[in-house]
Write a protein that holds these residues in place. Structure first.
Motif: not given
Length: 179
Positions: A22-25, A64-69, A71-73, A122-136
């Motif tokens: 989603x971030x790349x999209x 481009x607008x659809x790509x952003x939407x 990716x966001x959802x 499951x933790x939300x990353x700072x400044x992101x809507x993505x959940x962490x996979x816990x692999x960092x």
């Protein structure tokens, strides 16, 4: 002490640039809009042409607008780290570290263990809507002159507490541990 296990992850083979993330999209959409704005300003300034009057440019703009939407959802259910694959398992007990049931590293032969713990699943990353996979999370040590580095998943907050409050103090009794 019972054995404590962690899944080890490695990058998926062949995944360098995954457009389905989603971030790349969203990034592709924003870059496309940026190019349209820049070219639109250039054409308008030097040639007095409004590029949005052309159907092809309108289609690119809406793509481009659809790509952003999209990716966001999709980011709300996406995990950061989809480019990683669980490949093996890492076990800890009071006397040794075992990798994938095949390699054993006695703690008496390891001078220093370094943990780098950043998140759990499951933790939300700072400044992101993505959940962490816990692999960092990383483990590094030298055994018989060879450096070993593992990236692993911490499944939950309780799993992280087990690591930091129970396992690491036991490991510190046998060898030097930093985290």
């Amino acid at each position: 002490m019972e054995r404590i296990a962690f899944d080890v992850v490695t990058p998926k083979k062949g995944v360098v640039f995954d457009i389905s993330k989603s971030g790349i999209l969203m990034l592709v959409g924003f870059v496309g809009l940026g190019f349209l704005l820049i070219f639109g300003a250039i054409f308008h300034k030097f040639h007095e042409i409004i590029i949005l009057d052309y159907l092809a440019v309108k289609l690119i703009f809406f793509a481009c607008l659809i790509s952003i939407l999209i990716g966001n959802f999709t980011s709300f259910g996406d995990y950061d780290g989809n480019d990683l694959a669980t490949t093996s398992v890492l076990f800890f007990d009071e006397n040794e570290i075992t990798f994938d049931y095949t390699e054993t590293f006695p703690l008496s032969e390891i001078a220093h263990i370094k943990f780098r713990i950043f998140d759990y699943k499951g933790v939300r990353k700072a400044r992101s809507a993505l959940q962490s996979l816990g692999a960092d999370n990383y483990l590094e040590f030298k055994h018989e002159g060879e450096k070993h580095k593992f990236q692993f998943i911490i499944e939950s907050e309780r799993h992280m507490q087990l690591l930091t409050e129970k396992l690491i103090p036991i490991l510190k009794e046998k060898t030097k541990v930093t985290y």
